[in-house]
Design a protein around this motif. Sequence first.
Motif, PDB file in Angstrom:
ATOM      1  N   UNK A  79       1.335  -1.745   0.082  1.00  0.00           N
ATOM      2  CA  UNK A  79       0.275   0.126  -0.483  1.00  0.00           C
ATOM      3  C   UNK A  79       1.159   0.805   0.066  1.00  0.00           C
ATOM      4  N   UNK A  80       0.329   2.124  -0.874  1.00  0.00           N
ATOM      5  CA  UNK A  80       1.190   3.439  -1.112  1.00  0.00           C
ATOM      6  C   UNK A  80      -0.055   4.167  -0.679  1.00  0.00           C
ATOM      7  N   UNK A  81       0.986   5.461  -0.196  1.00  0.00           N
ATOM      8  CA  UNK A  81      -0.354   6.665  -0.104  1.00  0.00           C
ATOM      9  C   UNK A  81       0.337   7.997   0.069  1.00  0.00           C
ATOM     10  N   UNK A  82       0.537   8.500  -0.421  1.00  0.00           N
ATOM     11  CA  UNK A  82       1.284  10.459   0.065  1.00  0.00           C
ATOM     12  C   UNK A  82       0.620  11.524  -0.072  1.00  0.00           C
ATOM     13  N   UNK A  83      -0.994  10.810   0.724  1.00  0.00           N
ATOM     14  CA  UNK A  83      -1.902  12.270   1.806  1.00  0.00           C
ATOM     15  C   UNK A  83      -1.255  13.116   2.907  1.00  0.00           C
ATOM     16  N   UNK A  84      -1.004  14.029   3.212  1.00  0.00           N
ATOM     17  CA  UNK A  84      -1.156  14.440   4.270  1.00  0.00           C
ATOM     18  C   UNK A  84      -1.237  13.358   5.575  1.00  0.00           C
ATOM     19  N   UNK A  85      -2.744  13.349   5.586  1.00  0.00           N
ATOM     20  CA  UNK A  85      -3.610  12.524   6.309  1.00  0.00           C
ATOM     21  C   UNK A  85      -3.099  11.421   6.858  1.00  0.00           C
ATOM     22  N   UNK A  86      -2.468  10.191   6.014  1.00  0.00           N
ATOM     23  CA  UNK A  86      -1.910   9.025   5.607  1.00  0.00           C
ATOM     24  C   UNK A  86      -0.456   9.190   6.072  1.00  0.00           C
ATOM     25  N   UNK A  87       0.353  10.266   6.004  1.00  0.00           N
ATOM     26  CA  UNK A  87       1.244  10.563   6.433  1.00  0.00           C
ATOM     27  C   UNK A  87       1.845  10.620   8.374  1.00  0.00           C
ATOM     28  N   UNK A  88       0.474  11.675   8.571  1.00  0.00           N
ATOM     29  CA  UNK A  88       0.215  11.595  10.099  1.00  0.00           C
ATOM     30  C   UNK A  88       0.053  10.373  10.596  1.00  0.00           C
ATOM     31  N   UNK A  89      -1.177   9.776   9.508  1.00  0.00           N
ATOM     32  CA  UNK A  89      -1.726   8.459  10.362  1.00  0.00           C
ATOM     33  C   UNK A  89      -0.161   7.672  11.186  1.00  0.00           C
ATOM     34  N   UNK A  90       0.185   7.483   9.952  1.00  0.00           N
ATOM     35  CA  UNK A  90       2.223   6.973   9.836  1.00  0.00           C
ATOM     36  C   UNK A  90       3.345   7.187  10.361  1.00  0.00           C
ATOM     37  N   UNK A  91       2.643   8.163  10.970  1.00  0.00           N
ATOM     38  CA  UNK A  91       3.739   8.818  12.633  1.00  0.00           C
ATOM     39  C   UNK A  91       3.105   8.510  13.010  1.00  0.00           C
ATOM     40  N   UNK A  92       1.905   8.198  13.521  1.00  0.00           N
ATOM     41  CA  UNK A  92       0.867   8.345  14.797  1.00  0.00           C
ATOM     42  C   UNK A  92       1.570   6.116  15.075  1.00  0.00           C
ATOM     43  N   UNK A  93       1.343   6.008  13.571  1.00  0.00           N
ATOM     44  CA  UNK A  93       1.783   4.019  13.867  1.00  0.00           C
ATOM     45  C   UNK A  93       3.469   4.181  14.215  1.00  0.00           C
ATOM     46  N   UNK A  94       3.867   4.273  14.105  1.00  0.00           N
ATOM     47  CA  UNK A  94       5.389   4.389  14.796  1.00  0.00           C
ATOM     48  C   UNK A  94       5.204   4.440  15.581  1.00  0.00           C
ATOM     49  N   UNK A  95       5.402   5.453  16.448  1.00  0.00           N
ATOM     50  CA  UNK A  95       5.003   5.901  17.925  1.00  0.00           C
ATOM     51  C   UNK A  95       4.840   4.770  18.770  1.00  0.00           C
ATOM     52  N   UNK A  96       3.449   4.273  18.272  1.00  0.00           N
ATOM     53  CA  UNK A  96       3.258   3.258  18.821  1.00  0.00           C
ATOM     54  C   UNK A  96       4.230   1.628  19.302  1.00  0.00           C
ATOM     55  N   UNK A  97       4.500   1.522  18.183  1.00  0.00           N
ATOM     56  CA  UNK A  97       5.828   1.063  18.474  1.00  0.00           C
ATOM     57  C   UNK A  97       6.652   0.996  18.707  1.00  0.00           C
ATOM     58  N   UNK A  98       6.913   2.367  19.024  1.00  0.00           N
ATOM     59  CA  UNK A  98       8.350   2.807  19.167  1.00  0.00           C
ATOM     60  C   UNK A  98       8.471   2.604  21.051  1.00  0.00           C
ATOM     61  N   UNK A  99       7.690   3.132  21.575  1.00  0.00           N
ATOM     62  CA  UNK A  99       6.874   3.649  22.727  1.00  0.00           C
ATOM     63  C   UNK A  99       7.241   2.268  23.787  1.00  0.00           C
ATOM     64  N   UNK A 100       7.387   0.659  23.069  1.00  0.00           N
ATOM     65  CA  UNK A 100       7.739  -0.397  23.586  1.00  0.00           C
ATOM     66  C   UNK A 100       9.115  -1.358  22.835  1.00  0.00           C
ATOM     67  N   UNK A 101       9.391  -0.280  22.481  1.00  0.00           N
ATOM     68  CA  UNK A 101      11.131  -0.020  21.347  1.00  0.00           C
ATOM     69  C   UNK A 101      11.949   0.093  22.616  1.00  0.00           C
ATOM     70  N   UNK A 102      13.297  -0.556  22.628  1.00  0.00           N
ATOM     71  CA  UNK A 102      14.321  -0.313  23.743  1.00  0.00           C
ATOM     72  C   UNK A 102      15.698   0.105  22.438  1.00  0.00           C
ATOM     73  N   UNK A 103      16.123   1.697  22.583  1.00  0.00           N
ATOM     74  CA  UNK A 103      17.173   2.175  21.907  1.00  0.00           C
ATOM     75  C   UNK A 103      18.434   1.140  21.781  1.00  0.00           C
ATOM     76  N   UNK A 104      19.031   0.770  20.813  1.00  0.00           N
ATOM     77  CA  UNK A 104      20.405   0.205  20.691  1.00  0.00           C
ATOM     78  C   UNK A 104      21.066   0.951  20.098  1.00  0.00           C
ATOM     79  N   UNK A 105      22.334   0.464  21.046  1.00  0.00           N
ATOM     80  CA  UNK A 105      23.332   2.372  20.954  1.00  0.00           C
ATOM     81  C   UNK A 105      24.115   1.561  20.184  1.00  0.00           C
ATOM     82  N   UNK A 106      24.803   0.104  20.284  1.00  0.00           N
ATOM     83  CA  UNK A 106      25.644  -0.285  19.888  1.00  0.00           C
ATOM     84  C   UNK A 106      25.608  -1.978  18.962  1.00  0.00           C
TER      85      UNK A 106
END
Length: 268
Positions: free
Chosen positions: A240-267
């Motif tokens: 699926x590919x989209x370039x609408x502004x609303x889709x980009x904002x939606x994708x940002x929130x989806x990334x943040x959803x997975x980020x909150x349970x992720x751990x930084x890899x420093x090395x």
Amino acid sequence: MKKALVDVLFASDKRRKALILLREGQKEMETISTSLEITRRELVPQMKILKAHHLVSHYEDTYELTAIGKLIVDEMVPLLDKVEVLDTDIDYWGTRKLDFIPPHLFKRILELKDCRIVNPYTQSIYAQPPELYGAYDLSQEASKRGKTFFAVTRFFYPNFAQVFTEMLQGQVKINVIVTPDVLNRIQNQDRDIYVDIVKDELFNLYLYPKKIDFVSFAYNEYYLLMRLLDGKGKYDYKYMLSSSQSALEWGKELFEYYLKDSVPVMEI
């Protein structure tokens, strides 16, 4: 005998479009007919039906939504927007695993408007825009035009190192969330290259410890791309590919959803 309201709303494109148009405010008959690209003669009987069912009020040659009309149209529009997204390719959406989308974002799937489902095996590569080439299309596009790149992936692409290096050289800020399997491969393939990549201040790598039920999704300032699994857990290369502004904002929130349970890899 009057029609059932559901028939009034959905059995006629003219009536449905007229109601949506009146959501903007009162309109004269000529404005409505011009916007809908139909004649006044064709429109009059449809407006009479809407008036008979108390969805619009009529004064001289001007129409507007009634309180009931506003109530119904305000609920109808989001539904139609969701249908529009799914109708881009109902066979694709209907056969994908979608449980990875959190409920609050799944309800807002209408924000993926103007999306398209791409099947690289049914298109000539000469006919495709540059962002659709191969597995790294969005990464390559980001390195050319964007300044940020966000991705979550459970799949290890063989030339991750090359792509990330090129993006960093272009001053693209990269944020990537990977599964344990992907991190393990990064640590064991071209490790010397990844050591330098991870040390770059523009590169942020994260480990998501839980199961991921999709292949990958990514977005930058221009595109949101999702590679989904089918109901049997297989990937058929469609995306699926989209370039609408609303889709980009939606994708940002989806990334943040997975980020909150992720751990930084420093090395690595």
